[in-house]
Design a protein around this motif. Structure first.
Motif, short mmCIF file in Angstrom:
data_model
loop_
_atom_site.label_atom_id
_atom_site.label_comp_id
_atom_site.label_asym_id
_atom_site.label_seq_id
_atom_site.Cartn_x
_atom_site.Cartn_y
_atom_site.Cartn_z
N ALA A 99 0.83 -1.22 0.00
CA ALA A 99 0.00 0.00 0.00
C ALA A 99 0.86 1.26 0.00
CB ALA A 99 -0.92 -0.01 1.21
N GLN A 100 1.96 1.23 0.73
CA GLN A 100 2.84 2.39 0.79
C GLN A 100 3.55 2.63 -0.53
OE1 GLN A 100 5.78 2.15 3.87
NE2 GLN A 100 6.73 4.11 3.37
N ASN A 101 4.03 1.56 -1.16
CA ASN A 101 4.78 1.70 -2.40
C ASN A 101 3.87 1.83 -3.62
OD1 ASN A 101 7.28 1.47 -1.08
ND2 ASN A 101 7.16 -0.76 -1.13
N MET A 102 2.63 1.32 -3.50
CA MET A 102 1.71 1.38 -4.64
C MET A 102 1.37 2.82 -5.00
SD MET A 102 -0.07 -0.27 -6.87
CE MET A 102 -0.22 -1.95 -6.27
N GLN A 103 1.27 3.69 -4.01
CA GLN A 103 0.91 5.07 -4.30
C GLN A 103 1.98 5.77 -5.15
OE1 GLN A 103 0.48 7.17 -0.59
NE2 GLN A 103 2.28 6.20 0.34
N TRP A 104 3.24 5.39 -4.95
CA TRP A 104 4.30 5.96 -5.78
C TRP A 104 4.24 5.43 -7.20
CZ3 TRP A 104 7.03 10.00 -4.22
CH2 TRP A 104 7.12 10.25 -2.86
N THR A 105 3.95 4.13 -7.34
CA THR A 105 3.82 3.54 -8.67
C THR A 105 2.64 4.13 -9.43
OG1 THR A 105 4.84 1.45 -7.99
CG2 THR A 105 3.41 1.38 -9.90
N LEU A 106 1.50 4.28 -8.74
CA LEU A 106 0.33 4.86 -9.39
C LEU A 106 0.56 6.33 -9.75
CD1 LEU A 106 -2.56 3.32 -7.24
CD2 LEU A 106 -1.78 2.62 -9.51
N PHE A 107 1.25 7.05 -8.88
CA PHE A 107 1.55 8.45 -9.16
C PHE A 107 2.40 8.59 -10.41
CE2 PHE A 107 4.84 11.78 -8.49
CZ PHE A 107 4.05 12.89 -8.65
N GLY A 109 3.05 6.23 -12.77
CA GLY A 109 2.45 5.60 -13.94
C GLY A 109 1.30 6.40 -14.52
N THR A 110 0.45 6.95 -13.65
CA THR A 110 -0.70 7.71 -14.14
C THR A 110 -0.26 8.96 -14.88
OG1 THR A 110 -2.03 6.90 -12.29
CG2 THR A 110 -2.85 8.82 -13.48
N ILE A 111 0.70 9.69 -14.31
CA ILE A 111 1.22 10.88 -14.98
C ILE A 111 1.82 10.52 -16.33
CG2 ILE A 111 3.03 12.64 -14.87
CD1 ILE A 111 2.58 12.87 -11.92
N SER A 112 2.61 9.45 -16.38
CA SER A 112 3.28 9.07 -17.63
C SER A 112 2.28 8.64 -18.68
CB SER A 112 4.27 7.93 -17.35
OG SER A 112 5.19 8.28 -16.34
N VAL A 113 1.28 7.83 -18.29
CA VAL A 113 0.30 7.35 -19.26
C VAL A 113 -0.55 8.49 -19.81
CG1 VAL A 113 -1.77 5.94 -19.52
CG2 VAL A 113 0.23 5.00 -18.39
N ALA A 260 -3.72 0.28 -20.62
CA ALA A 260 -2.48 0.89 -20.17
C ALA A 260 -2.55 1.25 -18.69
CB ALA A 260 -2.17 2.13 -21.00
N LEU A 261 -3.70 1.72 -18.23
CA LEU A 261 -3.85 2.01 -16.80
C LEU A 261 -3.71 0.74 -15.97
CD1 LEU A 261 -6.82 4.56 -16.81
CD2 LEU A 261 -4.39 5.04 -16.51
N GLY A 262 -4.21 -0.37 -16.48
CA GLY A 262 -4.09 -1.63 -15.76
C GLY A 262 -2.67 -2.15 -15.72
N PHE A 263 -1.90 -1.85 -16.75
CA PHE A 263 -0.52 -2.33 -16.81
C PHE A 263 0.46 -1.40 -16.11
CE2 PHE A 263 -2.20 -5.00 -20.20
CZ PHE A 263 -1.47 -6.17 -20.05
N ILE A 264 -0.06 -0.33 -15.48
CA ILE A 264 0.83 0.58 -14.75
C ILE A 264 1.60 -0.16 -13.67
CG2 ILE A 264 0.80 2.43 -13.03
CD1 ILE A 264 -1.24 3.87 -14.70
N VAL A 274 15.88 0.99 -12.01
CA VAL A 274 17.02 1.78 -12.48
C VAL A 274 17.12 3.09 -11.70
CG1 VAL A 274 17.96 3.06 -14.45
CG2 VAL A 274 17.04 0.76 -14.79
N PHE A 275 15.98 3.74 -11.47
CA PHE A 275 15.98 5.03 -10.79
C PHE A 275 15.86 4.90 -9.27
CE2 PHE A 275 14.65 6.29 -15.07
CZ PHE A 275 15.45 7.41 -15.28
N SER A 276 15.86 3.68 -8.74
CA SER A 276 15.67 3.45 -7.30
C SER A 276 14.44 4.19 -6.82
CB SER A 276 16.91 3.89 -6.52
OG SER A 276 18.04 3.15 -6.91
N TYR A 277 13.39 4.17 -7.64
CA TYR A 277 12.15 4.88 -7.31
C TYR A 277 11.34 4.03 -6.34
CZ TYR A 277 8.25 8.06 -8.18
OH TYR A 277 7.25 8.98 -8.05
N PRO A 278 10.81 4.61 -5.27
CA PRO A 278 10.16 3.81 -4.21
C PRO A 278 8.78 3.30 -4.60
CG PRO A 278 9.96 6.14 -3.71
CD PRO A 278 10.82 6.05 -4.94
N GLY A 279 8.72 2.48 -5.64
CA GLY A 279 7.46 1.91 -6.08
C GLY A 279 7.47 0.40 -5.96
N ILE A 280 6.52 -0.23 -6.63
CA ILE A 280 6.42 -1.69 -6.58
C ILE A 280 7.64 -2.36 -7.19
CG2 ILE A 280 5.10 -3.65 -7.48
CD1 ILE A 280 3.77 -2.28 -5.17
N GLY A 281 8.19 -1.77 -8.27
CA GLY A 281 9.35 -2.37 -8.92
C GLY A 281 10.56 -2.43 -8.01
N TYR A 282 10.82 -1.34 -7.30
CA TYR A 282 11.96 -1.32 -6.38
C TYR A 282 11.74 -2.28 -5.21
CZ TYR A 282 15.87 0.63 -3.74
OH TYR A 282 17.05 0.79 -3.06
#
Length: 331
Positions: A99-107, A109-113, A260-264, A274-282
């Motif tokens: 839940a904590q990291n998802m908000q960074w991923t959604l933030f 991803g949504t802006i990028s999409v 695309a929103l679902g694949f965020i 790569v960017f050490s961004y605090p999201g789901i990937g990191y």
């Protein structure tokens, strides 16, 4: 209604299959987080089996009992929102970490999409209307070349040039770590500043898909009779281009936007790493490095549910927007 029930049944089965694989795959892998942690302590001396057993219970990886019983208990825990304890963020529950990291991923991803979709649609409309012109012959091969560059490689280029060489943008973390997270102007500006490079990477890599898709659909729409009739009536170029051609060409691309929103959640894992961004990937990288099976299971489950939900909502949206699809499925 019959079609909706049939499709819903399919997705329910798909969710059950995903959860089942999510249960069995970590249990087929050797070891567990408790053993990985104990291996570090054993370098300094032997560790008793009692200590290992106690740590397995604390981390929720004590797999004693029949497999079917563990499988049933896994479903019970899922329905109660219990995904276990994260070893990487001990003693935080997996749900809290996600839940904590998802908000960074959604933030991010949504802006990028939204940016890539909007810019791609507008450029695609203009290129289709002026097909064969200089802008069309220049942009088409350019964006096609950019789309062939892998996400992670483009991210590394961004980090090197704009981060190391030019030092224009930060290339790690999601905000200035000296700030306290909160809805303050300083924190919001810092979060946006740190998101520029990863968002730009995603936008450049995905822009061509939106642009070329809109361009091709727009070209097909421009040959329709209602567009020719609008031009024959002497309507303005802007009205014909947007109100008649672009409006109808958007229909198949709306479903792509929903997908695309679902694949965020799962589509930007490498960029975040790569960017050490605090999201789901990191978080996924940390889970792999620390053998955090509970967190791995939780992240894979969230990615699966997000993709399946996006596909299902896309089908519903396309059926609602296109009357031809409704008539075919009701027949």
């Amino acid at each position: 209604m019959r079609h909706l029930i049939r499709r819903l049944s399919f997705y329910v089965i798909a969710v059950w299959a995903s959860i089942t694989l999510n249960f069995f795959i970590p249990r087929l892998a050797p070891g567990n987080p408790a053993e990985a942690l104990m291996a570090r302590f054993e370098q300094r001396g032997s560790v008793s089996p009692t200590a290992l057993h106690a740590l397995e219970i604390a981390l929720g990886v004590n797999n004693q009992g029949p497999l079917w019983q563990q499988y049933f208990q896994y479903f019970v825990n899922l329905f109660h929102g219990n995904l276990g304890i994260s070893f990487s963020y001990y003693p935080e529950p997996v749900t809290a970490v996600i839940a904590q990291n998802m908000q960074w991923t959604l933030f991010l991803g949504t802006i990028s999409v939204v940016i890539s979709c909007t810019v791609g649609f507008l450029l695609g409309i203009v290129m289709a209307w002026k097909r064969g012109s200089r802008i069309d012959s220049t942009l088409t091969p350019t964006v096609t070349f950019l789309s062939a560059i892998p996400y992670f490689w483009l991210a590394l280029i961004m980090v090197y040039f704009f981060g190391f060489v030019l030092n224009w943008f930060p290339f790690s973390d999601g905000y200035d770590t000296s700030l306290y997270p909160g809805l303050t102007p300083d924190f919001i500006v810092s979060a946006l500043y740190h998101a520029i490079l990863p968002a730009l990477t995603i936008v450049i890599s995905s822009l061509s898909g939106w642009l070329l898709s809109m361009r091709n659909t727009m070209i097909t729409t421009l040959s329709e009779d209602y567009v020719l009739m609008a031009q024959a009536k002497g309507l303005s170029t802007r009205r014909v281009m947007f109100a008649y051609a672009a409006r109808n060409a958007l229909l198949p691309n709306v479903t792509n936007f929903t997908l695309a929103l679902g694949f965020i959640v799962g589509g930007q894992l490498l960029t975040e790493i790569v960017f050490s961004y605090p999201g789901i990937g990191y978080s996924l990288l940390q889970a792999v490095q620390n053998s955090d099976y509970a967190l791995l299971q939780g992240i894979f489950l969230i990615i699966t549910l997000a993709v399946l939900s996006a596909n299902f909502l896309t089908e519903l949206l396309y059926t609602a927007l296109d009357p031809r699809v409704r008539s075919e499925r009701s027949a």
